[in-house]
Design a protein around this motif. Structure first.
Motif, PDB file in Angstrom:
ATOM      1  N   PHE A 132       0.821  -1.204   0.000  1.00  8.78           N
ATOM      2  CA  PHE A 132       0.000   0.000   0.000  1.00  8.78           C
ATOM      3  C   PHE A 132       0.858   1.258   0.000  1.00  8.78           C
ATOM      4  O   PHE A 132       1.743   1.413   0.849  1.00  8.78           O
ATOM      5  N   ASN A 133       0.564   2.172  -0.878  1.00  7.33           N
ATOM      6  CA  ASN A 133       1.173   3.498  -0.861  1.00  7.33           C
ATOM      7  C   ASN A 133       0.265   4.409  -0.030  1.00  7.33           C
ATOM      8  O   ASN A 133      -0.742   4.923  -0.519  1.00  7.33           O
ATOM      9  N   THR A 134       0.624   4.580   1.228  1.00  8.10           N
ATOM     10  CA  THR A 134      -0.264   5.257   2.173  1.00  8.10           C
ATOM     11  C   THR A 134       0.152   6.703   2.415  1.00  8.10           C
ATOM     12  O   THR A 134       1.261   7.114   2.101  1.00  8.10           O
ATOM     13  N   GLN A 135      -0.786   7.447   2.991  1.00 12.14           N
ATOM     14  CA  GLN A 135      -0.533   8.837   3.366  1.00 12.14           C
ATOM     15  C   GLN A 135      -0.742   8.986   4.864  1.00 12.14           C
ATOM     16  O   GLN A 135      -1.559   8.300   5.480  1.00 12.14           O
ATOM     17  N   LYS A 136      -0.010   9.920   5.445  1.00 12.95           N
ATOM     18  CA  LYS A 136       0.009  10.109   6.894  1.00 12.95           C
ATOM     19  C   LYS A 136      -1.090  11.072   7.357  1.00 12.95           C
ATOM     20  O   LYS A 136      -1.455  12.012   6.653  1.00 12.95           O
ATOM     21  N   ALA A 137      -1.588  10.811   8.560  1.00 13.64           N
ATOM     22  CA  ALA A 137      -2.539  11.718   9.204  1.00 13.64           C
ATOM     23  C   ALA A 137      -2.319  11.634  10.710  1.00 13.64           C
ATOM     24  O   ALA A 137      -1.812  10.632  11.224  1.00 13.64           O
ATOM     25  N   SER A 138      -2.688  12.692  11.426  1.00 11.70           N
ATOM     26  CA  SER A 138      -2.524  12.695  12.881  1.00 11.70           C
ATOM     27  C   SER A 138      -3.838  13.086  13.551  1.00 11.70           C
ATOM     28  O   SER A 138      -4.699  13.742  12.950  1.00 11.70           O
ATOM     29  N   LEU A 139      -3.959  12.669  14.817  1.00 11.92           N
ATOM     30  CA  LEU A 139      -5.204  12.875  15.539  1.00 11.92           C
ATOM     31  C   LEU A 139      -4.930  12.901  17.036  1.00 11.92           C
ATOM     32  O   LEU A 139      -4.150  12.101  17.556  1.00 11.92           O
ATOM     33  N   ASN A 140      -5.575  13.817  17.729  1.00 10.65           N
ATOM     34  CA  ASN A 140      -5.568  13.837  19.186  1.00 10.65           C
ATOM     35  C   ASN A 140      -6.921  13.301  19.643  1.00 10.65           C
ATOM     36  O   ASN A 140      -7.953  13.936  19.434  1.00 10.65           O
ATOM     37  N   PHE A 141      -6.911  12.100  20.251  1.00 14.41           N
ATOM     38  CA  PHE A 141      -8.175  11.463  20.619  1.00 14.41           C
ATOM     39  C   PHE A 141      -8.024  10.641  21.882  1.00 14.41           C
ATOM     40  O   PHE A 141      -7.085   9.856  22.029  1.00 14.41           O
ATOM     41  N   ALA A 142      -8.939  10.827  22.813  1.00 13.29           N
ATOM     42  CA  ALA A 142      -9.066  10.008  24.027  1.00 13.29           C
ATOM     43  C   ALA A 142      -7.800  10.012  24.887  1.00 13.29           C
ATOM     44  O   ALA A 142      -7.448   9.003  25.491  1.00 13.29           O
ATOM     45  N   GLY A 143      -7.124  11.147  24.909  1.00 13.62           N
ATOM     46  CA  GLY A 143      -5.957  11.267  25.776  1.00 13.62           C
ATOM     47  C   GLY A 143      -4.653  10.837  25.144  1.00 13.62           C
ATOM     48  O   GLY A 143      -3.619  10.790  25.833  1.00 13.62           O
ATOM     49  N   ILE A 171      -4.674   1.765   7.249  1.00 15.40           N
ATOM     50  CA  ILE A 171      -3.833   0.573   7.149  1.00 15.40           C
ATOM     51  C   ILE A 171      -3.046   0.349   8.435  1.00 15.40           C
ATOM     52  O   ILE A 171      -2.865  -0.774   8.889  1.00 15.40           O
ATOM     53  N   LYS A 172      -2.608   1.443   9.031  1.00 11.80           N
ATOM     54  CA  LYS A 172      -1.833   1.361  10.281  1.00 11.80           C
ATOM     55  C   LYS A 172      -2.122   2.583  11.122  1.00 11.80           C
ATOM     56  O   LYS A 172      -2.271   3.682  10.590  1.00 11.80           O
ATOM     57  N   ILE A 173      -2.191   2.382  12.433  1.00  7.52           N
ATOM     58  CA  ILE A 173      -2.341   3.512  13.345  1.00  7.52           C
ATOM     59  C   ILE A 173      -1.686   3.142  14.672  1.00  7.52           C
ATOM     60  O   ILE A 173      -1.818   2.014  15.142  1.00  7.52           O
ATOM     61  N   GLU A 174      -0.950   4.098  15.251  1.00  8.79           N
ATOM     62  CA  GLU A 174      -0.326   3.874  16.549  1.00  8.79           C
ATOM     63  C   GLU A 174      -0.264   5.182  17.320  1.00  8.79           C
ATOM     64  O   GLU A 174      -0.264   6.268  16.728  1.00  8.79           O
ATOM     65  N   ASP A 175      -0.215   5.071  18.654  1.00  5.40           N
ATOM     66  CA  ASP A 175      -0.137   6.288  19.456  1.00  5.40           C
ATOM     67  C   ASP A 175       1.323   6.718  19.618  1.00  5.40           C
ATOM     68  O   ASP A 175       2.251   5.969  19.292  1.00  5.40           O
ATOM     69  N   LYS A 176       1.510   7.933  20.113  1.00  6.26           N
ATOM     70  CA  LYS A 176       2.846   8.524  20.198  1.00  6.26           C
ATOM     71  C   LYS A 176       3.790   7.704  21.064  1.00  6.26           C
ATOM     72  O   LYS A 176       4.993   7.633  20.803  1.00  6.26           O
ATOM     73  N   THR A 177       3.265   7.053  22.105  1.00 11.90           N
ATOM     74  CA  THR A 177       4.108   6.263  23.005  1.00 11.90           C
ATOM     75  C   THR A 177       4.408   4.874  22.448  1.00 11.90           C
ATOM     76  O   THR A 177       5.175   4.125  23.049  1.00 11.90           O
ATOM     77  N   LYS A 178       3.772   4.534  21.326  1.00  9.58           N
ATOM     78  CA  LYS A 178       3.918   3.223  20.682  1.00  9.58           C
ATOM     79  C   LYS A 178       3.494   2.074  21.603  1.00  9.58           C
ATOM     80  O   LYS A 178       4.002   0.957  21.517  1.00  9.58           O
ATOM     81  N   SER A 179       2.555   2.369  22.499  1.00  7.82           N
ATOM     82  CA  SER A 179       2.051   1.305  23.373  1.00  7.82           C
ATOM     83  C   SER A 179       0.730   0.721  22.880  1.00  7.82           C
ATOM     84  O   SER A 179       0.254  -0.266  23.441  1.00  7.82           O
ATOM     85  N   HIS A 180       0.149   1.328  21.829  1.00  6.66           N
ATOM     86  CA  HIS A 180      -1.042   0.777  21.187  1.00  6.66           C
ATOM     87  C   HIS A 180      -0.900   0.963  19.671  1.00  6.66           C
ATOM     88  O   HIS A 180      -0.684   2.084  19.203  1.00  6.66           O
ATOM     89  N   SER A 181      -0.998  -0.126  18.921  1.00  9.87           N
ATOM     90  CA  SER A 181      -0.881  -0.026  17.470  1.00  9.87           C
ATOM     91  C   SER A 181      -1.749  -1.080  16.789  1.00  9.87           C
ATOM     92  O   SER A 181      -1.957  -2.174  17.323  1.00  9.87           O
TER      93      SER A 181
END
Length: 281
Positions: A132-143, A171-181
């Motif tokens: 997959f040729n994916t594009q990046k997005a960011s989100l602030n959600f649920a802390g 296709i992929k999503i992870e939080d900044k701390t990389k503790s949920h992906s």
């Protein structure tokens, strides 16, 4: 029909997308923020149909089938069923993306409506994930601050958990701390007449409490502070319960409840890294 995402992949056509699909994600998570090297994982299903989507774990899906079969056979023996670690279910309706979150706390099943908006910021960065040729997005959600990679050639504005609203499948999503992906691993085409069944339609021994997200948050805090509240309320009513040990001797129910509460609070202390971190605040 299955397609393995991380191997050779032929892109889904619009005809295929019009049919029911199962997108399988690998969910990796850390439950204890003090032990960042202890990662758990579970396979999660995003079942997509014309009416909407249902997100649930593979293990829970199998366990629920066994559970429902035993209810149909009027048995209360539910031993030996492996429900896995992820017990919640997320359902989204199309095209309005109304979200219902199902989960059990103590002895109560909740159906939680979540109307929070997802204010994505679409970024210019691109990345190839598998085929997959994916594009990046960011989100602030649920802390948490989340980074997502979406694929616009699959025009399904959906993704794992409650995430939705990007111009393509996540296709992929992870939080900044990389503790949920969550990472997409597999796609399976379902029969055109085979749609997922809502958790609200499944048989259970008790009723389902319908509340909003803010009220559910209060229930989470209360459950963590009073993990035996439901059992104590039941015992204070007209329900009489007698328990015996393996030798047939009566158990001290109050002592058992104290031990259960102690163990539950110890487990809660270790389970301190919720996906929705703001549920603990």
């Amino acid at each position: 029909m299955k397609r393995i995402i991380m191997g050779v992949f032929s892109f889904l056509s619009m005809t295929l997308l019009a049919q029911n699909q199962r997108f399988s994600y690998e969910y990796k998570f850390i439950t204890d923020s003090t032990k960042i090297n202890e990662t758990s994982s579970e396979i999660m299903f995003l079942d997509v149909a014309k009416k909407g989507s249902k997100f649930h774990s593979q293990k829970k899906s199998i366990a629920d089938s066994i559970h429902q079969d035993r209810i149909t056979k009027q048995t209360r023996d539910f031993t030996g069923i492996d429900y896995g670690s992820v017990l919640y279910v997320v359902e989204k309706s199309y095209p309005d993306f109304e979200i219902d979150f199902f989960n059990n706390l103590d002895m109560t099943k909740y159906k939680v409506s979540d109307t929070r908006k997802m204010n994505w910021k679409i970024l210019p960065e691109k990345e190839k994930i598998g085929e997959f040729n994916t594009q990046k997005a960011s989100l602030n959600f649920a802390g948490r601050i989340w980074t997502a990679w979406f694929f616009s050639d699959i025009p399904i504005q959906d993704g794992p958990y409650k995430f939705h609203g990007l111009p393509g499948l996540i296709i992929k999503i992870e939080d900044k701390t990389k503790s949920h992906s969550f990472v997409l691993k597999e796609v399976e085409k379902s029969n055109s007449d085979q749609e997922w069944v809502s958790d609200s339609e499944k048989k259970s021994f008790g009723s389902t409490v319908v509340i909003n997200h803010e009220k559910y948050k209060k229930q989470v805090i209360d459950f963590r502070n009073n993990p035996t509240k439901g059992m104590r309320q039941m015992l204070s009513g007209n329900t009489k319960i007698a328990m015996i040990d393996e030798n047939g001797k009566p158990l001290d129910i109050e002592k058992m409840l104290r031990e259960q509460e102690r163990d539950a609070k110890a487990n809660n202390a270790r389970n301190n890294n919720f996906l929705e971190l703001d549920l603990l605040k």
